[in-house]
Design an enzyme around this catalytic site. Structure first.
Site, short mmCIF file in Angstrom:
data_model
loop_
_atom_site.label_atom_id
_atom_site.label_comp_id
_atom_site.label_asym_id
_atom_site.label_seq_id
_atom_site.Cartn_x
_atom_site.Cartn_y
_atom_site.Cartn_z
N ASN A 217 0.80 -1.32 -0.02
CA ASN A 217 -0.05 -0.02 0.04
C ASN A 217 0.82 1.30 0.19
O ASN A 217 1.97 1.03 -0.06
CB ASN A 217 -0.86 -0.18 1.31
CG ASN A 217 -0.16 -0.11 2.46
OD1 ASN A 217 0.48 0.79 2.75
ND2 ASN A 217 -0.37 -1.20 3.10
N LYS A 352 -10.76 -2.92 18.62
CA LYS A 352 -9.39 -3.50 18.94
C LYS A 352 -8.69 -3.04 20.35
O LYS A 352 -7.39 -2.99 20.42
CB LYS A 352 -8.47 -2.57 17.81
CG LYS A 352 -9.08 -2.66 16.47
CD LYS A 352 -8.18 -2.28 15.35
CE LYS A 352 -8.66 -2.38 13.88
NZ LYS A 352 -7.64 -2.46 12.90
N1 CTP Z 1 -3.84 -2.49 12.01
C1 CTP Z 1 -2.90 -3.69 12.77
N2 CTP Z 1 -2.81 -5.04 11.81
C2 CTP Z 1 -3.75 -5.04 10.88
C3 CTP Z 1 -4.53 -4.06 10.37
C4 CTP Z 1 -4.46 -2.91 11.02
O1 CTP Z 1 -2.26 -3.41 13.50
N3 CTP Z 1 -3.79 -6.35 10.27
C5 CTP Z 1 -3.89 -1.29 12.87
C6 CTP Z 1 -3.08 -0.32 12.08
O2 CTP Z 1 -2.00 0.10 12.31
C7 CTP Z 1 -3.92 0.78 12.56
C8 CTP Z 1 -5.40 0.26 13.02
O3 CTP Z 1 -5.08 -1.13 13.00
O4 CTP Z 1 -3.56 1.41 13.84
C9 CTP Z 1 -6.32 0.51 11.79
O5 CTP Z 1 -6.02 0.11 10.55
P1 CTP Z 1 -6.91 0.68 9.25
O6 CTP Z 1 -6.19 0.01 8.05
O7 CTP Z 1 -7.42 1.79 9.39
O8 CTP Z 1 -7.93 -0.61 9.48
P2 CTP Z 1 -8.21 -1.85 9.47
O9 CTP Z 1 -8.37 -2.67 10.64
O10 CTP Z 1 -7.57 -2.41 8.11
O11 CTP Z 1 -10.03 -1.83 8.89
P3 CTP Z 1 -10.22 -1.31 7.43
O12 CTP Z 1 -9.43 -1.59 6.34
O13 CTP Z 1 -11.72 -2.09 7.29
O14 CTP Z 1 -10.84 0.11 7.75
#
Ligand code: CTP
Length: 405
Positions: A217, A352
């Site tokens: 990403n 979370k």
């Molecule tokens: N995060 C994580 N591990 C993952 C996905 C996310 O630790 N596998 C953590 C990111 O570092 C961030 C938070 O969770 O602090 C939210 O990440 P985000 O990408 O906004 O959300 P997602 O949980 O991936 O949900 P979505 O993509 O559905 O918005």
């Protein structure tokens, strides 16, 4: 690198601001200059532009031939410089400051760029007054100074001596060396994270398809790296677990380089229990290819495999650690959203197990890869919107909050 925004006002001592610029630069501080219109009658903006290498702000337009810095950082093309200037600096120092400008700031008047910046600044304000002795001693000036002091403005007292107008008394701008020393002291990092262990994840993860290809990403890692550098400067014992980014390892930070989400999880699991504060800024890939091909997939022969890459879910590192959190540990997550910012962030907060979610909108050029961000802080106490600011400044503001939790 610390940044001082130097405000120069219209007074015979304006030329001494050049020495202040030099002194700060010698100490490794970046200086940006904002001038009142009257100040430009004493020293040309080009002088400060040449000294600082930065565009010089003199009004709501920019001057200086090299006035080219990205939007949102208080530079050319910035539609709201009075907001960005004072929020991208670590200190707003006005030297010399006339009685008139001091009165305006004390009264909340914002009729030019410098005074608007003072009103909008989130950086601490420091003033070095310079004026005629009778103006200095006038009750109005003294009242204004007292009012500003009460609001937390720091003063570098004017000196006694022979004044440009021929009078003798207090009102001469403090010695540039004394001004520089006071500014450096104000900039010295607070040690409010001394003794605290801080764990930070940053950057993207990459999830390999074959030796040549991967899914990833747009995360630049800038926010996580800024937080790590700032936390270390403030005395924290910092570990940064980062995916691949184009940034150098921050000084005084244990930096662990990983590639995949599972490697990041492992590195975090090994360190989480010892951390007092854990901040999860990484843009972890939600999924990874189910199968990794140890040989490069080829066009033609492998069209089917290349055309349909099955993904399986990656572990959620923040949620895993949030569930493991012990009392006293502070866990901070980030949320990148394209819509319903507050509601989505609130959902992530509880799902979370985080104490705070730093939420921002992404897409249309926002946040990813840029130097600035505009976030909403969401906790069980509600949401607080922070203005657009540089990621380095956001790191400082965020750590201010976390240090007192
Ligand atoms: N995060 C994580 N591990 C993952 C996905 C996310 O630790 N596998 C953590 C990111 O570092 C961030 C938070 O969770 O602090 C939210 O990440 P985000 O990408 O906004 O959300 P997602 O949980 O991936 O949900 P979505 O993509 O559905 O918005």
């Amino acid at each position: 690198m610390k940044t001082v925004l130097l405000g120069v006002t219209g007074c015979i001592a304006a030329y001494k601001a050049c020495e202040v610029v030099r002194g700060l630069q010698k100490a490794g501080v970046q200086v940006k200059v904002v001038m009142t219109g009257n100040a430009t009658a004493f020293v040309g903006p080009l002088t400060f532009h040449a000294l600082t290498g930065q565009p010089v702000a003199t009004g709501f337009d920019w001057e200086g031939p090299a006035a080219r810095v990205p939007d949102g950082s208080g530079g050319a093309g910035d539609p709201i410089p009075h907001i960005t200037l004072g929020q991208s600096a670590d200190l707003f120092l006005i030297a010399p400051c006339t009685a008139d400008v001091m009165a305006k700031i004390a009264g909340g008047i914002a009729d030019d760029l410098l005074t608007s910046t003072a009103l909008a600044a989130t950086a601490p304000l420091m003033i070095a007054p310079a004026m005629n002795v009778h103006m200095y001693e006038n009750a109005a000036t003294q009242e204004n100074m007292a009012k500003l002091r009460q609001r937390g403005v720091a003063f570098i007292e004017a000196d006694d001596g022979y004044l440009a107008c021929g009078d003798v008394g207090r009102g001469r701008l403090a010695d540039p060396d004394a001004i520089v020393a006071a500014a450096l002291e104000a900039l010295a990092a607070k040690q409010d994270l001394a003794g605290k262990r801080v764990l930070i994840t940053a950057g993207p993860t990459i999830e390999p398809i074959d030796p040549a290809r991967y899914i990833s990403n747009r995360s630049s890692g800038k926010t996580g790296f800024a937080l790590a550098a700032e936390a270390a400067e403030r005395g924290g014992q910092v570990t940064l677990v980062t995916g691949p980014v184009a940034l150098g390892d921050p000084d005084d930070v244990e930096t662990v380089h990983v590639e995949t989400a599972r490697e990041m999880l492992q590195a975090v699991e090994e360190r989480f229990d010892g951390a007092d504060i854990a901040i999860f800024t990484a843009a972890v890939c939600d999924g990874r290819p189910e199968a990794f091909s140890p040989r490069k997939l080829k066009k033609g022969a492998d069209d089917e495999a290349l055309g349909r890459i099955e993904l399986v879910s990656n572990p959620d590192i923040l949620a895993t650690m949030g569930a493991r959190k012990r009392p006293g540990q502070v866990v901070v997550g980030f949320a990148a959203e394209t819509e319903d910012l507050e509601a989505n962030a609130a959902k992530k907060l509880s799902a979370k197990g985080a104490d705070l979610i730093v939420a921002n909108l992404v897409g249309e050029g926002r946040a990813f890869g840029t130097d600035t961000n505009e976030v909403l802080l969401v906790s069980s106490e509600g949401a607080e919107a922070l203005p657009l600011m540089e990621k380095t400044r956001l790191a400082a503001v965020l750590l201010d909050r976390l240090a007192v939790l």
